[in-house]
Design an enzyme around this catalytic site. Structure first.
Site, short mmCIF file in Angstrom:
data_model
loop_
_atom_site.label_atom_id
_atom_site.label_comp_id
_atom_site.label_asym_id
_atom_site.label_seq_id
_atom_site.Cartn_x
_atom_site.Cartn_y
_atom_site.Cartn_z
N ASN A 202 0.86 -1.18 0.00
CA ASN A 202 0.00 0.00 0.00
C ASN A 202 0.90 1.23 0.00
O ASN A 202 1.47 1.59 1.03
CB ASN A 202 -0.89 -0.04 1.26
CG ASN A 202 -1.71 1.22 1.43
OD1 ASN A 202 -1.78 2.06 0.54
ND2 ASN A 202 -2.33 1.36 2.60
N TRP A 203 1.03 1.86 -1.16
CA TRP A 203 1.96 3.00 -1.28
C TRP A 203 1.38 4.27 -0.67
O TRP A 203 2.05 5.28 -0.61
CB TRP A 203 2.31 3.24 -2.76
CG TRP A 203 3.05 2.10 -3.41
CD1 TRP A 203 3.35 0.87 -2.87
CD2 TRP A 203 3.58 2.07 -4.74
NE1 TRP A 203 4.04 0.10 -3.77
CE2 TRP A 203 4.19 0.81 -4.94
CE3 TRP A 203 3.60 2.99 -5.80
CZ2 TRP A 203 4.80 0.45 -6.14
CZ3 TRP A 203 4.21 2.62 -6.99
CH2 TRP A 203 4.81 1.37 -7.16
N GLU B 164 -6.80 4.84 7.96
CA GLU B 164 -6.56 6.27 7.68
C GLU B 164 -7.79 6.90 7.03
O GLU B 164 -8.10 8.07 7.29
CB GLU B 164 -5.31 6.42 6.80
CG GLU B 164 -4.05 6.15 7.61
CD GLU B 164 -2.89 5.55 6.83
OE1 GLU B 164 -2.93 5.55 5.59
OE2 GLU B 164 -1.95 5.06 7.48
N GLY C 78 2.60 2.18 10.81
CA GLY C 78 3.58 3.26 10.66
C GLY C 78 4.29 3.62 11.95
O GLY C 78 4.96 4.65 12.02
N SER D 267 3.44 -2.31 10.32
CA SER D 267 4.90 -2.40 10.50
C SER D 267 5.45 -3.77 10.12
O SER D 267 6.35 -4.30 10.78
CB SER D 267 5.28 -2.02 11.94
OG SER D 267 4.90 -0.69 12.21
N GLY E 161 2.76 -1.16 4.35
CA GLY E 161 2.79 0.26 4.03
C GLY E 161 4.21 0.74 3.78
O GLY E 161 4.77 0.55 2.70
N GLY E 162 4.82 1.31 4.80
CA GLY E 162 6.14 1.94 4.67
C GLY E 162 7.17 1.08 3.96
O GLY E 162 7.90 1.56 3.09
#
Ligand code: PGA
Length: 288
Positions: free
Chosen positions: A42-43, A130, A206, A246, A267-268
């Protein structure tokens, strides 16, 4: 090159009777991964078109031989067209990060399913925490979007997860159970089976804080039991449930080795070729 995977099959067992027991690492070698793993990047709101192409070309080189799992990348809308063309001849699959509950029409700023299908998008992330937090998306809205996705042959990745305050108040199951029931409301049994759920504890997104394997397995098992209560055990055994929060190269294999964890929403660590490729490779790599 990705080393080949050998999940050695054990006699099929009824997971729902096993309880939320975690798998230890040696168990991985004999684990019955009856559901195909799905690892998605997921960018979020990152990457220009040029940056997206750099990233996806690197991922193509690294992951060209991976066929044992579904690998999905979810760029921002603005890069979908370029990334779609870039992955045309690769095993990578394309996902979007949102979808309107409507079709074409006077809905300024929205994205209709036909627009995504036109770009060969196959998956769509819905109800990410989010969006629940910043756009006040409700379970009912997520359910309407999920129905719209299914009606247009897009696979929804429906996110659920509790906040830190909710976990500390010991209401994780109440919160997650309500989200699962509400976000799947109105879907047919077949549509629920085709849906991917993503358990993403908000406190782990995150933050560098990952749920322990035991915490992840416990909630995944609980989610599967909620699906069983709604649609029966066959559906519960078929639905795939990703973990997100994470996920990194160093923890992916152990997390995804848990019996009820069927993939990751990253994500990250999906924003950099080495990290995302290593998450996939470390997870799929046989240790024997
Ligand atoms: P993270 O994000 O991997 O950066 O924690 C996961 C997600 O929000 O999907």
């Amino acid at each position: 090159m990705c080393p080949s995977v050998r999940w050695i099959k054990t006699p099929s067992k009824n997971r729902l009777e096993l309880g939320p027991k975690t798998a230890t690492l040696p168990d991985l070698l004999v684990m019955d991964k009856e559901r195909r793993l799905i690892i998605a990047g997921n960018w979020k709101c990152n990457k220009t078109v040029a940056e997206a192409l750099d990233l996806v070309n690197g991922l193509k080189r690294e992951l060209v031989a991976v066929t044992e799992a579904d690998i999905v990348i979810c760029p921002p809308f603005t890069a979908l067209d370029a990334v779609s063309k870039a992955i045309f001849d690769s095993p990578l699959r394309l996902g979007a990060q949102n979808l309107s509950e409507q079709g074409y029409g006077a809905f300024t700023g929205e994205i209709a399913p036909g627009m995504l299908r036109d770009l060969s998008v196959r998956y769509v992330i819905l109800g990410h925490s989010e969006r629940r937090q910043y756009q006040a998306e409700s379970d009912a809205l997520v359910a309407r979007k999920a129905a719209n996705a299914h009606a247009n042959n897009l696979v929804p990745i429906v996110c659920v997860g509790e906040t830190l305050a909710e976990r500390e108040a010991s209401i994780t199951e109440k919160v997650v159970g309500t989200q699962v029931r509400g976000s799947l409301a109105g879907l047919t049994v077949e549509q629920v089976e085709q849906t991917v759920l993503a358990y993403e504890p908000v406190w782990a997104i995150g933050t560098g804080k990952t749920a322990t394997t035991a915490q992840a397995q416990e909630v995944h098992f609980f989610i599967r039991s909620v699906v069983a209560s709604l649609h029966g055990e066959t559906t519960a055994r078929r639905i795939r449930i990703q973990y997100g929060g994470s996920v990194k190269p160093g923890n992916a294999r152990e997390l995804l080795g848990q019996p009820d964890v069927d993939g990751a929403l990253v994500g990250g660590a999906s924003l950099e070729v080495r990290n995302f490729a290593d998450i996939v490779k470390n997870t799929l790599q046989a240790t024997a």
